[in-house]
Design a protein around this motif. Sequence first.
Motif, PDB file in Angstrom:
ATOM      1  N   ASN B   2       0.812  -1.299   0.086  1.00  0.00           N
ATOM      2  CA  ASN B   2       0.100   0.014  -0.123  1.00  0.00           C
ATOM      3  C   ASN B   2       1.011   1.322   0.016  1.00  0.00           C
ATOM      4  O   ASN B   2       1.963   1.143   0.690  1.00  0.00           O
ATOM      5  N   ALA B 127      -0.931 -10.816   8.240  1.00  0.00           N
ATOM      6  CA  ALA B 127       0.179 -10.398   9.409  1.00  0.00           C
ATOM      7  C   ALA B 127       1.590 -11.025   9.008  1.00  0.00           C
ATOM      8  O   ALA B 127       2.647 -10.264   9.464  1.00  0.00           O
ATOM      9  N   ALA B 128       1.697 -12.338   8.619  1.00  0.00           N
ATOM     10  CA  ALA B 128       2.847 -12.669   7.828  1.00  0.00           C
ATOM     11  C   ALA B 128       3.652 -11.695   7.165  1.00  0.00           C
ATOM     12  O   ALA B 128       4.999 -11.681   7.375  1.00  0.00           O
ATOM     13  N   GLN B 129       3.138 -11.211   6.062  1.00  0.00           N
ATOM     14  CA  GLN B 129       3.587 -10.325   5.117  1.00  0.00           C
ATOM     15  C   GLN B 129       3.828  -8.935   5.942  1.00  0.00           C
ATOM     16  O   GLN B 129       4.434  -8.191   5.205  1.00  0.00           O
ATOM     17  N   GLY B 130       3.157  -8.828   7.059  1.00  0.00           N
ATOM     18  CA  GLY B 130       3.534  -7.366   7.769  1.00  0.00           C
ATOM     19  C   GLY B 130       2.798  -6.125   7.335  1.00  0.00           C
ATOM     20  O   GLY B 130       3.019  -5.070   7.731  1.00  0.00           O
ATOM     21  N   HIS B 131       1.897  -6.352   6.388  1.00  0.00           N
ATOM     22  CA  HIS B 131       1.179  -5.465   5.815  1.00  0.00           C
ATOM     23  C   HIS B 131      -0.026  -5.627   5.139  1.00  0.00           C
ATOM     24  O   HIS B 131      -0.008  -6.970   4.789  1.00  0.00           O
ATOM     25  N   GLY B 172      -0.722  -3.534  15.354  1.00  0.00           N
ATOM     26  CA  GLY B 172       0.576  -3.635  15.774  1.00  0.00           C
ATOM     27  C   GLY B 172       1.096  -4.554  14.641  1.00  0.00           C
ATOM     28  O   GLY B 172       2.428  -5.136  14.768  1.00  0.00           O
ATOM     29  N   THR B 173       0.329  -5.244  13.874  1.00  0.00           N
ATOM     30  CA  THR B 173       0.730  -6.225  12.715  1.00  0.00           C
ATOM     31  C   THR B 173       0.914  -5.659  11.590  1.00  0.00           C
ATOM     32  O   THR B 173       1.314  -6.274  10.501  1.00  0.00           O
ATOM     33  N   GLY B 174       0.319  -4.420  11.337  1.00  0.00           N
ATOM     34  CA  GLY B 174       0.698  -3.922  10.089  1.00  0.00           C
ATOM     35  C   GLY B 174      -0.543  -3.985   9.188  1.00  0.00           C
ATOM     36  O   GLY B 174      -0.615  -3.663   7.939  1.00  0.00           O
TER      37      GLY B 174
END
Lengths: 455, 244
Positions: B2, B127-131, B172-174
């Motif tokens: 994004n 969440a694993a990819q952080g965004h 907090g996970t993006g």
Amino acid sequence: MGSETESARRLLTGWGRTAPSAAEVIRPATTEALVSALSRRPARGVIARGLGRSYGDVAQNGGGTVLDMTGLDAIHAFDPDQGTITVAAGCSLAALLDRVVAAGWFLPVTPGTRFVTVGGAIACDVHGKNHHRDGSFGEHVTALTLLTASGDMLDLTPEGTPDEFWATVGGLGLTGIVISATIQLLRVDSSAIRVDTERTADLAETFAKLRASDDTYRYSVAWLDCAAAGRLGRGIAIQGDHATRDEVDSVPPVPGLKPRISSPRWLSLAPILRSPAISILNEVHFRRARTAAGQIEAIEPFFYPLDAVGDWNRMYGRGGFLQYQFVVPLDREDVVHTALELLHRERIRSTLAVLKRFGPGSRAPLSFPMLGWTLALDIALPAPRAARVLAAIDEHVAESGGRVYLAKDSRLRQELVDVMNPRLPEWNTVRRRLDPDGVFQQDLARRLGLTGASP
Amino acid sequence: MNDAFGLPSRIVVLGGGSEIGQAIVAAIVAEKPADVVLAGRTPVTLPDVPAARSLERIEFDATATESHGAFFDSLFAAGDVDLVVLAFGVVGEQAVAEQDPAAAVEIAMTNYVGAVSSLTHVSTRLAAQGHGTIVVLSSVAGQKARRSNSVYGSSKAGLDAFTEGLQLASLGTGVGVIHVRPGFVKTKMTANLKAAPFATTAEAVATAVVAELGKGNRTVWVPAILRPVMWLIRAMPPRVLRSL
């Protein structure tokens, strides 16, 4: 600042506080710990991060590993006779200045904040108010050590290993991790600056002023008032040189290692930097500036006015902000004009607008500066219509043969990256040689498809 | 990824046949071109997205939860997903669902169970990819049971609560969750129903969603007046409500 290597999953943003992503952040306390963190080769890759002053997502790596380099900040060697200094990549420009100014040396190139690391300054090939004369930061780096994906330490120089050296300068951290660098400093008689200030009535006059007098100053830049209706591009030309010793009554203060004032957290809940405050602040700033010659200014007010306040990005509120900077060829002043008009028409107020004439670019294929005019704009978010307006400006920039500053970017359309950066394939060839498995990854490269991978 | 405006590079619509889902995608790609994946039960019937940078139409059955693991694995293997729109849902027929357990279960299976499965698969991968951003279309029907659509409403109530939980879990996970509570939306799915007060359009829902992009967890009512209206309705004694 602990001396232990720390590791935690954290949410990171750039200085603009937009597009957060979560990553495993490791702050190595030793080079060995850094090499060990890299050798784990996490699936979503690794990127180095300095002091987090890049506006966009260049030092973020969602789902991967981010190596916080600020724990490796040693000054290895300083030669006060030759003016060369070798520092670890995590050393800040503030710490570097603190060491060299008293000995009569200054940074050869400095961006608008001293709270950046040397590694970041190289990876973004930053520039300053003296670009028209002295070029970008990378052109004053005489040697650097690069830790590559395979764990090798490469000693790179502009003459000995030009391909790898220049792919790393402006290479956005994607060729490897800069471990240390040697910089040729600038000899100065005094750190104070003798400043000439002149108001201009409109954009044409601002261009004319810079064009006519740039070459007589080492530092030259124009602040533009983007809020003034009808007098689009009126501004203040700020030009200066290092003062001689007898021009300075007392030893000017060397800026400290920390900001003097800090911004409280609640500031982000009460955003100050929004319209109509922007119009008022711009008007005050314009009126306050008197046309004056030969004023003596210290380092901080001249180079780093915003550094006085810590975390000033909080003033933009929770929506954050973006900085949009482009460069167009010298004969395409019209694009700057069009950009200001489009923004004005859509009522997108820039809090801070800076115009500068660049000198020729460096040899680095991905370096931003090139001979031409550069305009930098800070825009508070959320800003309805801004996505489309900036995209429209991008088209004009690309058509003119110019480009957008990738290291600051947070919103460029992928389709224009190749057009704006014709040497991207050349850079990728060297990058692939240094990092064949794509260990170095970041949000910016993913968003723009810089390394040729899928979205 | 994004961008600073919250505009995605790659969008996936679960329930690609949904007019609201299509309107959201159209509104986003009008701001910035993106790769679009429309997922639905019969891919050939899925429409074109003119401004998309690329378009894929793939098969997805919300109720076939055992197939979801493989489906989402292959979706994410092709690259990061920046925005997921959970748009599938069935209205069903209240009169039939009140009498026929199978019809009632079908509504619950699609709107609630299918959504819970999909959202769990999606949120863990984002969440694993952080965004990433998840847009969930729940409904004001989930706020208060009405005689005319309580089976549908109950499934949306479950989805609504699940989405609230997802917002809490994603801090907090993006990952940002945009929880949309539309009122009655005039589409072909609701063409044979009597429009409720404060009826809105798919385009209005899309505009509201685009305005919330890039702001993390958000809850948006469309139209906005429904927030106080539903607050009032929920506060009414059952006696008064029955007569509505």
